[in-house]
Every structure is written in C-alpha cells, then in structure tokens.
Design an enzyme around this catalytic site. Structure first.
Site, PDB file in Angstrom:
ATOM      1  CD  GLN A 261      30.612  44.853  49.089  1.00  0.00           C
ATOM      2  OE1 GLN A 261      31.333  45.752  49.498  1.00  0.00           O
ATOM      3  NE2 GLN A 261      30.632  44.455  47.845  1.00  0.00           N
ATOM      4  CG  HIS A 264      29.073  48.896  45.980  1.00  0.00           C
ATOM      5  ND1 HIS A 264      29.961  49.825  45.497  1.00  0.00           N
ATOM      6  CD2 HIS A 264      29.767  48.121  46.830  1.00  0.00           C
ATOM      7  CE1 HIS A 264      31.151  49.606  46.035  1.00  0.00           C
ATOM      8  NE2 HIS A 264      31.060  48.584  46.852  1.00  0.00           N
ATOM      9  CD  GLU A 329      33.021  42.089  43.437  1.00  0.00           C
ATOM     10  OE1 GLU A 329      33.667  42.997  42.899  1.00  0.00           O
ATOM     11  OE2 GLU A 329      31.849  42.249  43.853  1.00  0.00           O
ATOM     12  CG  HIS A 330      34.225  41.470  47.724  1.00  0.00           C
ATOM     13  ND1 HIS A 330      33.299  42.136  46.920  1.00  0.00           N
ATOM     14  CD2 HIS A 330      35.390  42.138  47.583  1.00  0.00           C
ATOM     15  CE1 HIS A 330      33.899  43.151  46.329  1.00  0.00           C
ATOM     16  NE2 HIS A 330      35.164  43.177  46.700  1.00  0.00           N
ATOM     17  CG  ASP A 362      36.131  47.730  48.562  1.00  0.00           C
ATOM     18  OD1 ASP A 362      36.389  46.833  47.736  1.00  0.00           O
ATOM     19  OD2 ASP A 362      35.000  47.899  49.044  1.00  0.00           O
ATOM     20  CG  HIS A 421      56.588  19.273  12.417  1.00  0.00           C
ATOM     21  ND1 HIS A 421      55.848  19.554  11.297  1.00  0.00           N
ATOM     22  CD2 HIS A 421      56.116  20.096  13.398  1.00  0.00           C
ATOM     23  CE1 HIS A 421      54.960  20.493  11.578  1.00  0.00           C
ATOM     24  NE2 HIS A 421      55.108  20.845  12.855  1.00  0.00           N
TER      25      HIS A 421
END
Length: 430
Positions: A261, A264, A329-330, A362, A421
C-alpha cells in the site's frame, strides 16, 4: 540506503488524532482549498483555453481544443503498445467486477403492505465522469472499477478523464481499459481542472451528472467543492490499509501488505494494530528488510516514515475500538476467529485471513477498490452499481387499502396542522 523506522505506539501512548494521519494543519487546509477554488474558477471562466493552460502548467503537455479528446486513432495505437496478456488480464478483471455488480442489482424490488404495492425502479444516470489518476503511475484498474458498474446500471454517456504525459499521450493501458469498458469519451485532463471540467463543462467537455473515482488531495478537494452543483461518489483520497493481527499472523506477510500500500504514493497510509508485542517487533524488522531491497523503495520509505504506524493493544476489544476509530479504506483481519471479529468492524472493505490481501480486492475479487478514506468509511460505502442509478419508488394503492389508512392519516394531518392533506384523502370517499 538507510531504512526508516515506523512509528510504534501502544494504545496508551497514542498521540491526539492518530486516526487522521493525513490531517493537515488549518493553515494548510485553507491554502489547499484556495488553490483548488482558483483552478475551478479559472476553468469555469476560461473553458477549453483554461484547461489547455493548466495542462501545460501541470503536465507540461501542449494541447489544443482539437487534441483534448483522445482520438480513435490514439485508441487504436494504444492497443499496439500493450500485450495480449495485459488485455486478457483486464478482461478477466472486468468479468469479475461484472459478475459481482450484476448479482447486486438483481435484488427483490417489490413490496406489498396491506394492499399498497411499492416497486423500486432503478433509473440510470444520464452521464458519469470517471476520474482516473495518472502521472507517476497508471491505473487501468480504476477505469474498470468506475466504468463497469456505470455500464451495468445503464449509463449511456461514460466519460473518462486522465492526465497525459508531456507528449500529450494518456497511458496506453488506461485507453485500452476505457475502450474495453465502453467509455466513449476520454479526455487528456487531470487534477482539479478535470473535476471542474466534468462539473461545469467547457466548449469540448460537456458536463456530467455525477463524478466518481479516487485522486490526490487536490482532486478530492475539488470534488467536495463542486458537490454543491454536481453529485460525487465519496471523498476517496490517498490509499489506506490497516492490518488487525494477533500472534497467529505471519509477520513477513503483514509487512509485505503494508509495503504494497505504501508504494501507491508518499501520502499513502499503512498501519498495524496487534495484540502481540512479538508480532509488532517482527513486522518492524521485516518492514526494514523489505523496504531496503525492494523496487520503489524511496517512495515506500517516505510513505512509511510519514504515515506508517504500529500499535500494540492489551486485548482484542481495544484493537477493535481503535480500528473503528480509524475506519480504514482497506482492513485486513489476520486473527483467530477473524470471521466473527469482522462483524464488529467498520471499514470500506474487510479482508479475512492470510490469503485475502488488498491486491486480491484490487484486481481479482470482483469487489470495487474505489473506497472511502480518511475515516469516511464510517458513513460511506464502496462504489457500486447503485451509485450510478436513481432509485424511484412507484406506489399503487387500492380504494379499500386507502380507506383502511384513512383514520390514521386524519390523526397525523391534524397533528401537523395540514387539514387539506386529509381532505385530499376524504374527497375520494364522498
């Protein structure tokens, strides 16, 4: 080279706001927003000419209004630059995502409540803009993750924006993936200026109904700023992985997952929370060894130094509480009883066991890797086919069922002082 050392904390010595490792100071946040606002306003005022100026400034590419859009010849040329194995792999990934997304959309959508029939109809959005990051790396997988669910939902106009290189060329694999996924329009624009063009349109790029896809802090800020005028998917910023592990985990595998990770970008987050002090020490050692000898080690070292962390906890409950505070996120769970533990956890995506690393999700699991970051998993979900649809409820009621509901409607309309109504109901029985 000198290997950096990951911060190592216990749950008792955590610094304030540890769970927001990408948090910038207020001055920096204000400055970032001002910069992005200026770019958005420049595009809104100047249209294509502003885009061309910004592409020249940030990507060093010389474009014209005629070359902003990728041509059919460029797509054909892109196929000649990739291998058949790469095309096959993209098709494999596309098929996995299609299978999962089609299964999601085939859910029961009609309910009967005491004679009132309610049917939910999914109406596809007219147009969608898919932002695909570029620059230091190319992400054809992001094309698949954004365009395939849109196609399954029935979106007619799918637009891809991705930055070009200095020669004015978008990465060949991004172009091939876009073609495979049926994205008819591809533009050589990245950054906040691409988000502005998708939101407000230019002479060449027609505005879209919704903008999806991950990006850097400029892209994420731009998406948030334009969200008052056009729909967006979520704040999907720099990538994150958190590993929850106990003494049963393999420290080398945990370290590899954190490194994967971190590569990235220098703003990626990789963390470990564990109940085992021995595992923490072993992962620390393995991180140093792997980082020193692997490719892209300069980027990985910077990322781990800025945003890497290891936290040791005295028990599983403490580990779960800290993980949910972070809402990554993960989230990889490599523990005994991982499946039971997963039901207590908050994350964009949860991966169980030693054979379910983030790269599986992924590229091959069929799940979407456009996920909420920065604790937004507490309120947002992964991108999916429903994000490209409007859900419309269609209600049909019989006279008998309306009569059954009359008395309760009368009470509620009186309570809210809306007498007309009820008259609209009662008139049907006069």
């Amino acid at each position: 080279m000198q290997t950096r050392i990951v911060k190592q904390w216990t749950a008792q010595t955590l610094p304030p706001d540890w769970f927001k490792p990408q948090q910038v100071d207020q001055t920096g946040a204000v400055h970032l927003e001002e910069v992005v606002k200026a770019i958005i306003n420049q595009v809104r005022r100047g249209g294509d000419n502003a885009l061309i100026e910004l592409v020249d400034k940030f990507d060093k590419a010389k474009l014209t209004p005629q070359t902003l859009r990728v041509s059919a010849e460029e797509i054909k040329e892109a196929y000649g630059k990739v291998t058949q194995q790469q095309i096959d792999a993209l098709q494999f990934m596309k098929q996995r995502v299609e299978t999962y997304q089609k299964q999601q959309i085939q859910q029961e959508n009609q309910t009967d409540i005491d004679g009132i029939t309610i049917k939910t109809v999914l109406c596809p959005l007219e147009s969608v803009g898919c932002y695909v990051p570029g620059g230091q790396a190319a992400y054809p997988s992001t094309v698949i993750m954004t365009a395939v669910p849109a196609k399954i939902a029935g979106v007619k106009r799918i637009v891809v924006c991705s930055p070009s290189n200095a020669e004015g060329k978008v990465n060949a694999l991004v172009l091939v993936a876009s073609d495979i996924c049926g994205a008819a329009e591809i533009y050589k624009v990245g950054g906040a200026q691409a988000i502005a063009a998708l939101a407000y349109g230019t002479q060449t790029i027609k505005a879209v109904r919704k903008i999806v896809g991950p990006g850097n802090k400029y892209v994420t800020t731009a998406k948030v700023l334009v969200s008052t005028d056009v729909a967006i998917d979520m704040p999907a910023g720099p990538s994150e992985v958190l590993v929850l592990a106990d003494e049963t985990a393999n420290p080398r595998l945990v370290a590899f997952d954190m490194v994967s990770q971190a590569e990235h970008g220098t703003d990626s987050v990789a963390g470990l929370i564990t109940t085992s002090e021995q595992l923490a020490e072993d992962v620390q050692r393995n991180l140093a060894e792997i980082t020193a000898s692997t490719e892209r080690n300069e980027k990985i070292s910077t990322s781990l130094k800025k945003y890497g962390f290891i936290i040791t906890c005295s028990n599983v409950e403490e580990m779960v509480a800290l993980s949910n505070q972070f809402a990554p996120e993960h989230l990889e769970v490599i523990t005994k009883n991982a499946r039971d533990l997963s039901e207590k956890l908050i994350a964009g995506l949860i991966l169980l066991g030693p054979y379910s690393p983030v790269p599986l999700s992924d590229y091959a699991s069929g799940t979407n890797h456009v996920l909420p970051t920065g604790t937004f998993a507490q309120s947002f979900s992964a991108l999916g086919v429903f994000d490209f649809s409007r859900r419309v409820s269609i209600v049909e009621c019989s006279k008998e069922s309306l009569e059954k509901a009359k008395s309760n409607i009368k009470i509620l309309t009186d309570t809210e002082n809306l007498p007309n109504h009820y008259k609209a109901i009662d008139a049907r029985f006069q």
